[in-house]
Design a protein around this motif. Structure first.
Motif, PDB file in Angstrom:
ATOM      1  N   TRP A 299       0.619  -1.041  -0.049  1.00  0.00           N
ATOM      2  CA  TRP A 299      -0.254  -0.202   0.168  1.00  0.00           C
ATOM      3  C   TRP A 299       0.806   1.557  -0.031  1.00  0.00           C
ATOM      4  CZ3 TRP A 299       0.444   3.313   4.534  1.00  0.00           C
ATOM      5  CH2 TRP A 299       0.784   2.772   5.874  1.00  0.00           C
TER       6      TRP A 299
ATOM      7  N   GLY B  80      -6.441  -4.021  -1.936  1.00  0.00           N
ATOM      8  CA  GLY B  80      -6.369  -5.191  -0.538  1.00  0.00           C
ATOM      9  C   GLY B  80      -6.340  -6.182  -1.234  1.00  0.00           C
TER      10      GLY B  80
ATOM     11  N   ILE C 210       0.506  -7.751   3.676  1.00  0.00           N
ATOM     12  CA  ILE C 210      -0.052  -6.227   2.517  1.00  0.00           C
ATOM     13  C   ILE C 210       1.285  -5.751   3.466  1.00  0.00           C
ATOM     14  CG2 ILE C 210      -1.934  -5.302   3.283  1.00  0.00           C
ATOM     15  CD1 ILE C 210      -2.961  -7.595   2.679  1.00  0.00           C
ATOM     16  N   TYR C 211       1.571  -4.622   3.048  1.00  0.00           N
ATOM     17  CA  TYR C 211       3.115  -3.386   4.100  1.00  0.00           C
ATOM     18  C   TYR C 211       2.925  -2.316   3.149  1.00  0.00           C
ATOM     19  CZ  TYR C 211       6.370  -4.706   0.384  1.00  0.00           C
ATOM     20  OH  TYR C 211       7.096  -5.764  -0.672  1.00  0.00           O
TER      21      TYR C 211
ATOM     22  N   VAL D 181      -6.339  -0.742   3.942  1.00  0.00           N
ATOM     23  CA  VAL D 181      -6.186  -1.229   3.736  1.00  0.00           C
ATOM     24  C   VAL D 181      -6.226  -2.787   4.634  1.00  0.00           C
ATOM     25  CG1 VAL D 181      -3.613  -2.465   4.127  1.00  0.00           C
ATOM     26  CG2 VAL D 181      -4.231   0.595   3.473  1.00  0.00           C
TER      27      VAL D 181
ATOM     28  N   PRO E 246      -6.756  -7.145   3.751  1.00  0.00           N
ATOM     29  CA  PRO E 246      -6.255  -8.211   3.137  1.00  0.00           C
ATOM     30  C   PRO E 246      -7.394  -8.487   1.662  1.00  0.00           C
ATOM     31  CG  PRO E 246      -6.163  -9.046   5.100  1.00  0.00           C
ATOM     32  CD  PRO E 246      -7.196  -7.847   4.836  1.00  0.00           C
TER      33      PRO E 246
ATOM     34  N   THR F 225      -2.558 -14.681   6.975  1.00  0.00           N
ATOM     35  CA  THR F 225      -2.277 -13.383   6.842  1.00  0.00           C
ATOM     36  C   THR F 225      -1.363 -12.699   7.613  1.00  0.00           C
ATOM     37  OG1 THR F 225      -3.742 -13.544   4.839  1.00  0.00           O
ATOM     38  CG2 THR F 225      -3.228 -11.348   5.382  1.00  0.00           C
TER      39      THR F 225
ATOM     40  N   VAL G 249      -0.685  -8.020   7.945  1.00  0.00           N
ATOM     41  CA  VAL G 249      -0.999  -7.067   7.747  1.00  0.00           C
ATOM     42  C   VAL G 249       0.118  -5.970   8.386  1.00  0.00           C
ATOM     43  CG1 VAL G 249      -2.497  -5.146   7.367  1.00  0.00           C
ATOM     44  CG2 VAL G 249      -3.057  -6.749   6.701  1.00  0.00           C
TER      45      VAL G 249
ATOM     46  N   PHE H 149      -6.959  -0.177   8.923  1.00  0.00           N
ATOM     47  CA  PHE H 149      -6.105  -1.775   8.986  1.00  0.00           C
ATOM     48  C   PHE H 149      -6.981  -2.417   9.206  1.00  0.00           C
ATOM     49  CE2 PHE H 149      -2.533   0.986  10.221  1.00  0.00           C
ATOM     50  CZ  PHE H 149      -2.073   0.476   8.563  1.00  0.00           C
TER      51      PHE H 149
ATOM     52  N   THR I 187      -5.855 -13.516  10.804  1.00  0.00           N
ATOM     53  CA  THR I 187      -4.682 -12.441   9.970  1.00  0.00           C
ATOM     54  C   THR I 187      -4.593 -11.379  11.163  1.00  0.00           C
ATOM     55  OG1 THR I 187      -5.998 -11.594   8.680  1.00  0.00           O
ATOM     56  CG2 THR I 187      -4.394 -10.061   9.177  1.00  0.00           C
TER      57      THR I 187
ATOM     58  N   ILE J 139      -2.321  -8.231  11.870  1.00  0.00           N
ATOM     59  CA  ILE J 139      -1.937  -6.923  12.024  1.00  0.00           C
ATOM     60  C   ILE J 139      -0.711  -5.966  13.116  1.00  0.00           C
ATOM     61  CG2 ILE J 139      -2.526  -4.676  11.768  1.00  0.00           C
ATOM     62  CD1 ILE J 139      -5.847  -5.823  11.556  1.00  0.00           C
TER      63      ILE J 139
END
Length: 196
Positions: free
Chosen positions: A44, A54, A75-76, A90, A92, A111, A113, A128, A151, A153
Motif C-alpha cells: 500500500w 486489498g 500486505i505492507y 488497508v 487483505p 495473513t 498486515v 487497517f 490475520t 496486524i
C-alpha cells in the motif's frame, strides 16, 4: 476462478481503484469455486489521494464475491509521500465495500498486515482491517456471512499526531452500528500489535 493461483514473486495490483474516481471498482460476480489465492504480496502506497488496498480495492453496489480462500497474504507499506493529505484503507480482502453487496464463504488465513517502515499519518485517517477496512455506506444492507479470518496486524511503527486517527480490527474497523443486516457466522483469529 478455475484453479488455485500462486502469486509468489509478484506485487498484486488491487482489482478496482478507489483513488482515481474513474468508476473502475468491481461491480460483477466473482465465483471463487473454493479455490485458493496464495502468496499475495501487496504494497500500500502513501499518496495524496484516498486509496483502498486489498485483493479488491473497492467492491461496488450489488456485486457478489463468494467461495474464495486467501492464504499467506502479506500486505505492507511503500512510502512515497511523507505527508499524505488523504486517508488510507488497508485489508487483505477489500479496502472498501459499498451497500447491497454479497460476500459469502470467504476464508483469509496465515495473513499479515504490517507497517514495515516508520510512517506518520500526518493528520489523516488510517484504517487497517483483518478482512475489510471500511463500509462506505451508512444505514444500508450488506449480505456478509460465513467468514473466517486469521490475520495478524502489526502497526507498532505507526506514529500519529493529535489530529490523526488510526483504526484497526480483525474484521471491519469502520462498520456503522445501524447496518440493517448483521454479518452472520463470523470467526476471527489473529492479533493486533500497536504502539501508544
Amino acid at each position: 476462478l478455475q484453479a488455485d493461483l500462486d502469486l509468489k514473486d509478484h506485487i498484486w495490483v488491487p482489482i478496482g481503484n478507489l483513488s482515481t474516481g474513474d468508476g473502475k471498482s468491481f461491480k460483477g460476480n466473482f465465483e471463487g469455486n473454493g479455490h485458493v489465492i496464495k502468496n499475495m504480496m501487496l504494497q500500500w502506497e502513501v499518496t495524496n489521494s484516498t486509496q483502498a488496498f486489498g485483493l479488491f480495492s473497492i467492491i461496488q453496489e450489488k456485486a457478489v464475491v463468494k467461495n474464495l480462500i486467501i492464504d499467506n497474504a502479506y500486505i505492507y507499506n511503500k512510502t512515497t509521500v511523507t505527508k499524505p493529505t488523504k486517508d488510507r484503507l488497508v485489508a487483505p480482502f477489500a479496502g472498501a465495500l459499498k451497500k447491497n453487496t454479497t460476500i459469502q464463504n470467504i476464508i483469509v488465513k496465515n495473513t499479515k498486515v504490517e507497517v514495515k517502515e516508520n510512517y506518520n499519518q500526518n493528520g489523516r485517517w488510517m484504517i487497517f482491517g483483518g478482512f475489510i477496512a471500511k463500509m462506505l455506506d451508512n444505514n444500508n444492507s450488506y449480505n456478509i456471512c460465513n467468514i473466517y479470518v486469521d490475520t495478524d496486524i502489526d502497526i507498532t511503527k505507526m506514529t500519529v499526531n493529535k489530529i490523526s486517527a488510526v483504526y484497526s480490527s480483525l474484521f471491519i474497523p469502520e462498520f456503522y452500528s445501524n447496518i440493517k443486516d448483521a454479518p452472520k457466522n463470523i470467526y476471527l483469529e489473529g492479533s493486533i500489535l500497536a504502539s501508544a
